[in-house]
Design a protein around this motif. Structure first.
Motif, PDB file in Angstrom:
ATOM      1  N   ARG A  66     -13.726   4.128  -2.828  1.00 28.79           N
ATOM      2  CA  ARG A  66     -12.754   3.266  -3.490  1.00 28.79           C
ATOM      3  C   ARG A  66     -13.092   3.134  -4.960  1.00 28.79           C
ATOM      4  O   ARG A  66     -14.247   3.247  -5.361  1.00 28.79           O
ATOM      5  CB  ARG A  66     -12.715   1.896  -2.813  1.00 28.79           C
ATOM      6  CG  ARG A  66     -13.957   1.062  -2.973  1.00 28.79           C
ATOM      7  CD  ARG A  66     -13.903  -0.186  -2.075  1.00 28.79           C
ATOM      8  NE  ARG A  66     -12.822  -1.073  -2.470  1.00 28.79           N
ATOM      9  CZ  ARG A  66     -12.327  -2.032  -1.673  1.00 28.79           C
ATOM     10  NH1 ARG A  66     -12.816  -2.202  -0.450  1.00 28.79           N
ATOM     11  NH2 ARG A  66     -11.369  -2.820  -2.111  1.00 28.79           N
TER      12      ARG A  66
ATOM     13  N   MET B  88     -11.194  -2.046   3.048  1.00 29.01           N
ATOM     14  CA  MET B  88     -10.015  -1.200   3.234  1.00 29.01           C
ATOM     15  C   MET B  88     -10.323  -0.157   4.306  1.00 29.01           C
ATOM     16  O   MET B  88     -11.488   0.189   4.544  1.00 29.01           O
ATOM     17  CB  MET B  88      -9.646  -0.494   1.933  1.00 29.01           C
ATOM     18  CG  MET B  88      -9.205  -1.415   0.807  1.00 29.01           C
ATOM     19  SD  MET B  88      -7.618  -2.201   1.154  1.00 29.01           S
ATOM     20  CE  MET B  88      -6.528  -0.766   1.156  1.00 29.01           C
TER      21      MET B  88
ATOM     22  N   TRP C  13      -8.732   3.428   6.805  1.00 31.56           N
ATOM     23  CA  TRP C  13      -7.773   4.480   7.136  1.00 31.56           C
ATOM     24  C   TRP C  13      -7.694   4.598   8.654  1.00 31.56           C
ATOM     25  O   TRP C  13      -8.717   4.583   9.343  1.00 31.56           O
ATOM     26  CB  TRP C  13      -8.210   5.826   6.562  1.00 31.56           C
ATOM     27  CG  TRP C  13      -8.060   5.952   5.079  1.00 31.56           C
ATOM     28  CD1 TRP C  13      -9.008   5.719   4.136  1.00 31.56           C
ATOM     29  CD2 TRP C  13      -6.879   6.338   4.373  1.00 31.56           C
ATOM     30  NE1 TRP C  13      -8.495   5.928   2.889  1.00 31.56           N
ATOM     31  CE2 TRP C  13      -7.189   6.326   2.994  1.00 31.56           C
ATOM     32  CE3 TRP C  13      -5.584   6.719   4.756  1.00 31.56           C
ATOM     33  CZ2 TRP C  13      -6.261   6.661   2.005  1.00 31.56           C
ATOM     34  CZ3 TRP C  13      -4.667   7.045   3.785  1.00 31.56           C
ATOM     35  CH2 TRP C  13      -5.002   7.022   2.425  1.00 31.56           C
TER      36      TRP C  13
ATOM     37  N   GLU D 258       0.456   5.407   0.246  1.00 33.49           N
ATOM     38  CA  GLU D 258      -0.410   6.570   0.451  1.00 33.49           C
ATOM     39  C   GLU D 258       0.201   7.807  -0.199  1.00 33.49           C
ATOM     40  O   GLU D 258       1.422   7.910  -0.353  1.00 33.49           O
ATOM     41  CB  GLU D 258      -0.619   6.866   1.942  1.00 33.49           C
ATOM     42  CG  GLU D 258      -1.229   5.737   2.751  1.00 33.49           C
ATOM     43  CD  GLU D 258      -0.184   4.962   3.512  1.00 33.49           C
ATOM     44  OE1 GLU D 258      -0.511   4.400   4.581  1.00 33.49           O
ATOM     45  OE2 GLU D 258       0.975   4.899   3.051  1.00 33.49           O
TER      46      GLU D 258
ATOM     47  N   CYS E 200      -4.679   5.979  -1.627  1.00 36.29           N
ATOM     48  CA  CYS E 200      -3.899   4.793  -1.267  1.00 36.29           C
ATOM     49  C   CYS E 200      -3.971   3.823  -2.438  1.00 36.29           C
ATOM     50  O   CYS E 200      -5.047   3.295  -2.744  1.00 36.29           O
ATOM     51  CB  CYS E 200      -4.443   4.160  -0.003  1.00 36.29           C
ATOM     52  SG  CYS E 200      -3.709   2.563   0.405  1.00 36.29           S
TER      53      CYS E 200
ATOM     54  N   CYS F   5      -3.046   3.916   5.500  1.00 36.96           N
ATOM     55  CA  CYS F   5      -3.973   3.063   4.783  1.00 36.96           C
ATOM     56  C   CYS F   5      -3.812   1.632   5.287  1.00 36.96           C
ATOM     57  O   CYS F   5      -2.692   1.212   5.618  1.00 36.96           O
ATOM     58  CB  CYS F   5      -3.647   3.153   3.295  1.00 36.96           C
ATOM     59  SG  CYS F   5      -4.660   2.141   2.218  1.00 36.96           S
TER      60      CYS F   5
ATOM     61  N   LEU G  76       0.832  -1.187   0.000  1.00 36.02           N
ATOM     62  CA  LEU G  76       0.000   0.000   0.000  1.00 36.02           C
ATOM     63  C   LEU G  76       0.873   1.246   0.000  1.00 36.02           C
ATOM     64  O   LEU G  76       1.833   1.325   0.781  1.00 36.02           O
ATOM     65  CB  LEU G  76      -0.898   0.015   1.238  1.00 36.02           C
ATOM     66  CG  LEU G  76      -1.751  -1.235   1.468  1.00 36.02           C
ATOM     67  CD1 LEU G  76      -2.437  -1.174   2.824  1.00 36.02           C
ATOM     68  CD2 LEU G  76      -2.772  -1.399   0.358  1.00 36.02           C
TER      69      LEU G  76
ATOM     70  N   ILE H  58     -14.928   8.227   2.852  1.00 37.69           N
ATOM     71  CA  ILE H  58     -14.072   7.193   2.281  1.00 37.69           C
ATOM     72  C   ILE H  58     -14.743   6.644   1.033  1.00 37.69           C
ATOM     73  O   ILE H  58     -15.969   6.491   0.978  1.00 37.69           O
ATOM     74  CB  ILE H  58     -13.782   6.077   3.303  1.00 37.69           C
ATOM     75  CG1 ILE H  58     -12.714   5.120   2.780  1.00 37.69           C
ATOM     76  CG2 ILE H  58     -15.053   5.344   3.711  1.00 37.69           C
ATOM     77  CD1 ILE H  58     -12.210   4.119   3.821  1.00 37.69           C
TER      78      ILE H  58
END
Length: 123
Positions: A72, A34, A36, A6, A22, A96, A4, A70
């Motif tokens: 993705r 996933m 944070w 960031e 990320c 992350c 990962l 958040i």
């Protein structure tokens, strides 16, 4: 082993916005949740937000609810944290995390961590 990376941290003023990204390696990104986390100086690492494998479920710490979002993009193997109305107490290193299941479970151990990105909010 997933890796990962960031990006997006920096120095901002109170009230500003910032978006963290990320990028994850590997072919299994889309089947895992996933998250944070963040760690301020002298404090323990704490949960900030998480998102399920499909993005249909999101989870937030009370301290950021309503200010952080958040999201993705499974096609890009990337998870984001949009931070708005930032406060000095949001100052921390943001990490992350690859989570072990399709959804977020607070007691579950993190599979992998990123190296972290510094966010500093001045008053």
């Amino acid at each position: 082993q997933v890796q990962l990376v960031e990006s997006g941290g920096g120095l901002v003023q109170a009230g500003d916005s910032l978006r963290l990204s990320c990028a994850a390696s590997g072919r299994t990104f889309s089947i895992y949740a996933m998250g944070w986390f963040r760690q301020a100086p002298g404090k323990e690492r704490e949960f900030v937000a998480a998102i399920s494998w499909s993005g249909s479920s999101t989870y937030y710490a009370d301290s950021v609810k309503g200010r952080f979002t958040i999201s993705r993009d499974n096609a890009k193997n990337t998870v984001y944290l949009q931070m708005s109305s930032l406060k000095p107490e949001d100052t921390a290193v943001y990490y992350c995390a690859a989570l072990p299941g399709r959804y977020y479970y607070p007691s579950a151990a993190v599979r992998a961590w990123g190296q972290g990105t510094q966010v500093t909010v001045s008053s």
